[in-house]
Structure formats: structure tokens, C-alpha cells
Design a protein around this motif. Structure first.
Motif, short mmCIF file in Angstrom:
data_model
loop_
_atom_site.label_atom_id
_atom_site.label_comp_id
_atom_site.label_asym_id
_atom_site.label_seq_id
_atom_site.Cartn_x
_atom_site.Cartn_y
_atom_site.Cartn_z
N UNK A 59 50.10 30.23 27.73
CA UNK A 59 49.69 31.58 28.15
C UNK A 59 50.92 32.38 28.52
N UNK A 60 50.75 33.69 28.51
CA UNK A 60 51.85 34.58 28.84
C UNK A 60 51.31 35.91 29.35
N UNK A 61 52.10 36.57 30.17
CA UNK A 61 51.72 37.86 30.73
C UNK A 61 52.99 38.64 31.07
N UNK A 84 49.91 40.73 26.80
CA UNK A 84 49.87 39.28 26.66
C UNK A 84 50.84 38.74 25.61
N UNK A 85 51.70 39.60 25.08
CA UNK A 85 52.77 39.16 24.17
C UNK A 85 54.02 39.99 24.45
N UNK A 86 55.16 39.46 24.06
CA UNK A 86 56.41 40.21 24.20
C UNK A 86 56.38 41.42 23.28
N UNK A 87 55.86 41.25 22.07
CA UNK A 87 55.76 42.38 21.13
C UNK A 87 54.88 43.48 21.72
N UNK A 124 53.11 24.30 27.58
CA UNK A 124 52.48 22.99 27.72
C UNK A 124 53.31 21.99 26.94
N UNK A 125 53.63 20.86 27.58
CA UNK A 125 54.46 19.83 26.97
C UNK A 125 53.70 18.49 27.00
N UNK A 126 53.86 17.72 25.94
CA UNK A 126 53.25 16.39 25.86
C UNK A 126 54.36 15.35 25.88
N UNK A 127 54.51 14.71 27.02
CA UNK A 127 55.59 13.74 27.19
C UNK A 127 55.35 12.49 26.35
N UNK A 133 52.00 18.20 30.74
CA UNK A 133 52.42 18.94 31.92
C UNK A 133 52.75 20.37 31.52
N UNK A 134 52.81 21.24 32.51
CA UNK A 134 53.09 22.66 32.27
C UNK A 134 54.41 23.05 32.90
N UNK A 135 55.10 23.94 32.23
CA UNK A 135 56.32 24.54 32.73
C UNK A 135 56.11 26.04 32.67
N UNK A 136 56.07 26.68 33.84
CA UNK A 136 55.83 28.12 33.91
C UNK A 136 57.10 28.84 34.32
#
Length: 167
Positions: A59-61, A84-87, A124-127, A133-136
Motif C-alpha cells: 500500500x501507499x499514500x 495512492x501512487x507517486x504518478x 511486504x516481504x517473504x523471508x 513481514x512489512x516494512x513501512x
């Protein structure tokens, strides 16, 4: 009556940045770099029959802020837009700055208030150990959430130590 028994120990960690990330281009470059380079060695996974990349944006904002100033540089109004996007953010900022009717309604000349703008993107990362886990990322901090294995935090921290913007 049965008792609830803890099955996991979900953790979170936050790194507060010494200086906020300067602008949307720097922020986006940082996030895209993590997605493209997969610095944590994450692996693809399947969930509900859908194949997911090892690292993907969840997700992004992004919020653009506009100030309107009169001829003496006094602030006479403000406006903002959430995207909700950089563009979308970049197009929205340009549209707000170009909107002469809005500027006339505020009675001032529009200018970006970049220091007040907010950016947020969650990856979202899959170890390799199977954990998701999430990195925000925001302009002022990086949050690592929903991890159990301390080795994940160690990997993320070691990587962040190599990124000057995350000091």
C-alpha cells in the motif's frame, strides 16, 4: 473453559530518521530500490493460489500540500490532495498548482509546501524462513512490523545502516 495459548511472538521495530526524506523523488527511489534489489534475500511465495514476488508494495499514500500567498508572501489559504501512487501525486500537484480558479478563490499565488507533504509506502516481504513481514517507509521513520525472528530485524537494520537517507 480453555485458556488462550500464545502461538507467536509478533514484533515491531521503528527507526526514526535524523532528517526527513527530502522529496517524493528521493522517497520513491528508495522504495523502488528495495523492491528491485531485494536486499533482504526474500523469496517468492503462493497465497490463496496467487504467486507473489519476494518483495512487493502492499500500500501507499502520498499527500501534496499547497500554500496560497498574497503579494506580501502572507499565507491566505492552503489545499491538499491525497493520492495512492507517486504518478498520481505528481499529476495532482501539477493540477493544483495550475488551477487558476482555485488560486483566485484562495486569493493568492500557489506554491508547494514540500516540508509538510507526507509520503508512506508499505512493502511486504517473504523471508526465507517463511515469515511475511512489512516494512513501512514514511518521510521521518521506517517501521518493521509483523516479524518474529530477530534475524529479520538484524538484516533490515544492517541494510538500513548502509543507506545514508535512513541515518
Amino acid at each position: 473453559m480453555g485458556d488462550f495459548v500464545q502461538h507467536t511472538e509478533v514484533k515491531s521495530a521503528i527507526r526514526t530518521l535524523a532528517d526527513p526524506i527530502e522529496d517524493i523523488a528521493s522517497f520513491d527511489a528508495l522504495v523502488q530500490s528495495v523492491i528491485a534489489t531485494n536486499p533482504f534475500g526474500c523469496v517468492p511465495y503462493i497465497s490463496a493460489g496467487v504467486t507473489h514476488a519476494p518483495v512487493e508494495k502492499a500500500k501507499e499514500s502520498y499527500v501534496v500540500k499547497i500554500l496560497y500567498q498574497d503579494n506580501e508572501a502572507k499565507v491566505v489559504g492552503n489545499d491538499s490532495g491525497k493520492f495512492n501512487t507517486v504518478a498520481g501525486f505528481n499529476a495532482g500537484a501539477a493540477a493544483l498548482l495550475a488551477d487558476t480558479a482555485l488560486a483566485a478563490a484562495h486569493g493568492g499565488i500557489p506554491a508547494r509546501d514540500i516540508e509538510s507533504e507526507t509520503y508512506s509506502a508499505t512493502i511486504k516481504c517473504h523471508d526465507q524462513n517463511g515469515e511475511l513481514y512489512d516494512l513501512t517507509f514514511t518521510r521521518s521513520k521506517v517501521s518493521l512490523t509483523s516479524y518474529e525472528d530477530d534475524a529479520i530485524r538484524a538484516k533490515v537494520e544492517a541494510w538500513a545502516d548502509t543507506v545514508p537517507a535512513l541515518a
